[in-house]
Design a protein around this motif. Sequence first.
Motif, PDB file in Angstrom:
ATOM      1  N   ALA A  93       0.826  -1.202   0.000  1.00  0.00           N
ATOM      2  CA  ALA A  93       0.000   0.000   0.000  1.00  0.00           C
ATOM      3  C   ALA A  93       0.865   1.258   0.000  1.00  0.00           C
ATOM      4  CB  ALA A  93      -0.927   0.009   1.196  1.00  0.00           C
ATOM      5  N   PHE A  94       2.007   1.242   0.665  1.00  0.00           N
ATOM      6  CA  PHE A  94       2.965   2.361   0.714  1.00  0.00           C
ATOM      7  C   PHE A  94       4.309   1.784   1.134  1.00  0.00           C
ATOM      8  CE2 PHE A  94       0.069   2.342   4.352  1.00  0.00           C
ATOM      9  CZ  PHE A  94       0.905   1.935   5.378  1.00  0.00           C
ATOM     10  N   ASP A  95       5.328   2.601   0.994  1.00  0.00           N
ATOM     11  CA  ASP A  95       6.671   2.115   1.302  1.00  0.00           C
ATOM     12  C   ASP A  95       7.005   2.343   2.777  1.00  0.00           C
ATOM     13  OD1 ASP A  95       6.783   4.821   1.320  1.00  0.00           O
ATOM     14  OD2 ASP A  95       8.376   5.019  -0.172  1.00  0.00           O
ATOM     15  N   GLU A  96       8.200   1.929   3.193  1.00  0.00           N
ATOM     16  CA  GLU A  96       8.618   2.043   4.584  1.00  0.00           C
ATOM     17  C   GLU A  96       8.803   3.506   5.001  1.00  0.00           C
ATOM     18  OE1 GLU A  96      12.052  -0.291   5.297  1.00  0.00           O
ATOM     19  OE2 GLU A  96      11.061  -2.207   4.880  1.00  0.00           O
ATOM     20  N   ALA A  97       9.251   4.363   4.077  1.00  0.00           N
ATOM     21  CA  ALA A  97       9.438   5.778   4.406  1.00  0.00           C
ATOM     22  C   ALA A  97       8.104   6.424   4.762  1.00  0.00           C
ATOM     23  CB  ALA A  97      10.091   6.513   3.221  1.00  0.00           C
ATOM     24  N   GLU A  98       7.072   6.130   3.980  1.00  0.00           N
ATOM     25  CA  GLU A  98       5.751   6.674   4.284  1.00  0.00           C
ATOM     26  C   GLU A  98       5.236   6.120   5.614  1.00  0.00           C
ATOM     27  OE1 GLU A  98       2.236   8.869   3.857  1.00  0.00           O
ATOM     28  OE2 GLU A  98       4.200   8.992   2.859  1.00  0.00           O
TER      29      GLU A  98
END
Length: 228
Positions: A93-98
């Motif tokens: 759904a989103f990356d680790e940074a987000e």
Amino acid sequence: MATKVRLQRRGRKNYPFYQIIVADSRAPRDGKYIERIGSYNPNTHPATITLDFERALYWLQTGAQPTDTVRNILSDEGVLLKKHLLGGVTKGAFDEAEAERRFEAWKNSKSQLNQKIKDKDEEQKRAEAKVRLDAEKEVNKSRSEALAKKRAEEEAANAPAPVEEEIPAVEETVEVAEPAEPVAEQVVEVKTEEVPVAVEEAPVEEAPATEEAPVEEEKPATEEKTEE
């Protein structure tokens, strides 16, 4: 083996605190445990919580089931949110940074909310302390006034009022009696001095009057009448 994240009671009577442990679900509450990951002290306001965040997250990811109380603690500390965000990363759904950005935003808002709660509690404590101080001042003031009144009554009751009134009266009689004797002496002396002066002056004034009286001149007149 099914594992649970739960509380283990410690502390003394009427002052309990708890350890957050990971244990076998079949083990007794205060029995053996696998790992201790934190502590929970409900006796403070707000409650004091220490938690190994990474180990708690690890056990949740491996399938350990928290009890209701431990679930609330983990939710307040953000462990459940971090597990949810990592699940979104795994699903794409989103990356680790987000995920990290969202977690930091939640953490900042949570810290601000906790700070507001602490400030409110401190302000309330100060207000309560001020009220207690004012009440103590009023009590001390009333006590001091009552004590001063009692002391004044005791002093008035123990004061030798009649003795103080008689002492000046005795002094006045003595002072009046002392000058009375010399005044009497002076009066007597004046009288004794004036009496001889009056006696000496009386014969001096009467002597010529007796000599000038025409008693002897009238006697020949009577003799002449008798001769005729």
